[in-house]
Motif scaffolding. Structure first.
Motif, short mmCIF file in Angstrom:
data_model
loop_
_atom_site.label_atom_id
_atom_site.label_comp_id
_atom_site.label_asym_id
_atom_site.label_seq_id
_atom_site.Cartn_x
_atom_site.Cartn_y
_atom_site.Cartn_z
N VAL A 54 10.01 -30.07 -53.83
CA VAL A 54 10.42 -30.79 -52.62
C VAL A 54 10.75 -29.80 -51.51
CG1 VAL A 54 12.20 -32.26 -51.63
CG2 VAL A 54 11.25 -32.79 -53.88
N TRP A 55 11.52 -28.77 -51.88
CA TRP A 55 11.88 -27.78 -50.87
C TRP A 55 10.69 -26.95 -50.42
CZ3 TRP A 55 15.52 -28.64 -47.90
CH2 TRP A 55 16.71 -29.22 -48.35
N GLU A 56 9.76 -26.71 -51.33
CA GLU A 56 8.55 -26.00 -50.93
C GLU A 56 7.81 -26.79 -49.87
OE1 GLU A 56 7.02 -23.06 -51.10
OE2 GLU A 56 8.99 -22.59 -51.92
N ASN A 57 7.71 -28.09 -50.06
CA ASN A 57 7.03 -28.94 -49.09
C ASN A 57 7.75 -28.90 -47.75
OD1 ASN A 57 5.14 -29.68 -50.96
ND2 ASN A 57 6.17 -31.58 -51.52
N ILE A 58 9.07 -28.97 -47.82
CA ILE A 58 9.84 -28.94 -46.58
C ILE A 58 9.69 -27.59 -45.90
CG2 ILE A 58 12.19 -28.99 -45.64
CD1 ILE A 58 12.84 -31.11 -47.74
N ARG A 59 9.70 -26.54 -46.70
CA ARG A 59 9.55 -25.20 -46.14
C ARG A 59 8.21 -25.02 -45.46
NH1 ARG A 59 12.13 -20.13 -48.92
NH2 ARG A 59 14.20 -20.89 -49.33
N SER A 60 7.16 -25.51 -46.08
CA SER A 60 5.85 -25.35 -45.45
C SER A 60 5.78 -26.20 -44.19
CB SER A 60 4.72 -25.67 -46.42
OG SER A 60 4.91 -26.94 -47.00
N ALA A 61 6.50 -27.33 -44.19
CA ALA A 61 6.57 -28.13 -42.97
C ALA A 61 7.29 -27.35 -41.88
CB ALA A 61 7.29 -29.44 -43.25
N ILE A 62 8.34 -26.64 -42.27
CA ILE A 62 9.07 -25.81 -41.31
C ILE A 62 8.14 -24.75 -40.74
CG2 ILE A 62 10.86 -24.07 -41.03
CD1 ILE A 62 12.42 -25.51 -43.24
N LYS A 63 7.42 -24.08 -41.62
CA LYS A 63 6.58 -22.98 -41.18
C LYS A 63 5.52 -23.45 -40.20
CE LYS A 63 7.24 -19.91 -45.05
NZ LYS A 63 6.86 -19.77 -46.44
N SER A 64 4.87 -24.57 -40.50
CA SER A 64 3.83 -25.04 -39.59
C SER A 64 4.44 -25.48 -38.28
CB SER A 64 3.03 -26.16 -40.23
OG SER A 64 3.87 -27.25 -40.53
N ASP A 65 5.64 -26.05 -38.35
CA ASP A 65 6.32 -26.49 -37.14
C ASP A 65 6.69 -25.30 -36.27
OD1 ASP A 65 7.42 -28.57 -35.55
OD2 ASP A 65 9.41 -27.91 -36.16
N VAL A 66 7.28 -24.27 -36.87
CA VAL A 66 7.69 -23.09 -36.13
C VAL A 66 6.46 -22.37 -35.58
CG1 VAL A 66 8.69 -20.79 -36.38
CG2 VAL A 66 9.83 -22.77 -37.39
N GLY A 67 5.40 -22.34 -36.38
CA GLY A 67 4.18 -21.68 -35.91
C GLY A 67 3.66 -22.31 -34.65
N GLN A 68 3.72 -23.63 -34.60
CA GLN A 68 3.23 -24.33 -33.43
C GLN A 68 4.10 -24.03 -32.21
OE1 GLN A 68 3.08 -28.44 -34.49
NE2 GLN A 68 1.37 -28.15 -35.87
#
Ligand SMILES: [Zn+2]
Length: 86
Positions: free
Chosen positions: A60-74
């Motif tokens: 679950v946290w991995e999914n959230i983390r990857s969501a964070i990363k893509s969000d920050v990248g944008q």
């Protein structure tokens, strides 16, 4: 590592321990992470509704983390430099 990366690395821990995020120094001066935390609190709320578990799995946290990363990248890369990275 940037301040934001350091802070975001601690986010899962902060959420798991129900830390008082409003007392986080970083959030007092970083609008980006404040917005991110707001989103995550919403996601976490939805996740709790969908998955009535007390101990979110690492997945679950991995999914959230990857969501964070893509969000920050944008947010942090300008459109012109996005393609030239790596
Ligand atoms: Zn930040």
């Amino acid at each position: 590592m940037t301040d934001c990366a350091v802070f975001q690395d601690r986010l899962p821990e902060l959420f798991e321990t129900s830390a008082n995020l409003s007392e986080e120094e970083h959030l007092k001066h970083c609008e980006n992470c404040t917005a991110l935390v707001r989103d995550l609190e919403y996601i976490a709320q939805q996740a709790k509704l969908l998955l009535p578990i007390h101990d979110p799995s690492p997945t679950v946290w991995e999914n959230i983390r990857s969501a964070i990363k893509s969000d920050v990248g944008q947010n942090s890369s300008s459109p012109s430099s996005a393609r030239s990275a790596t």
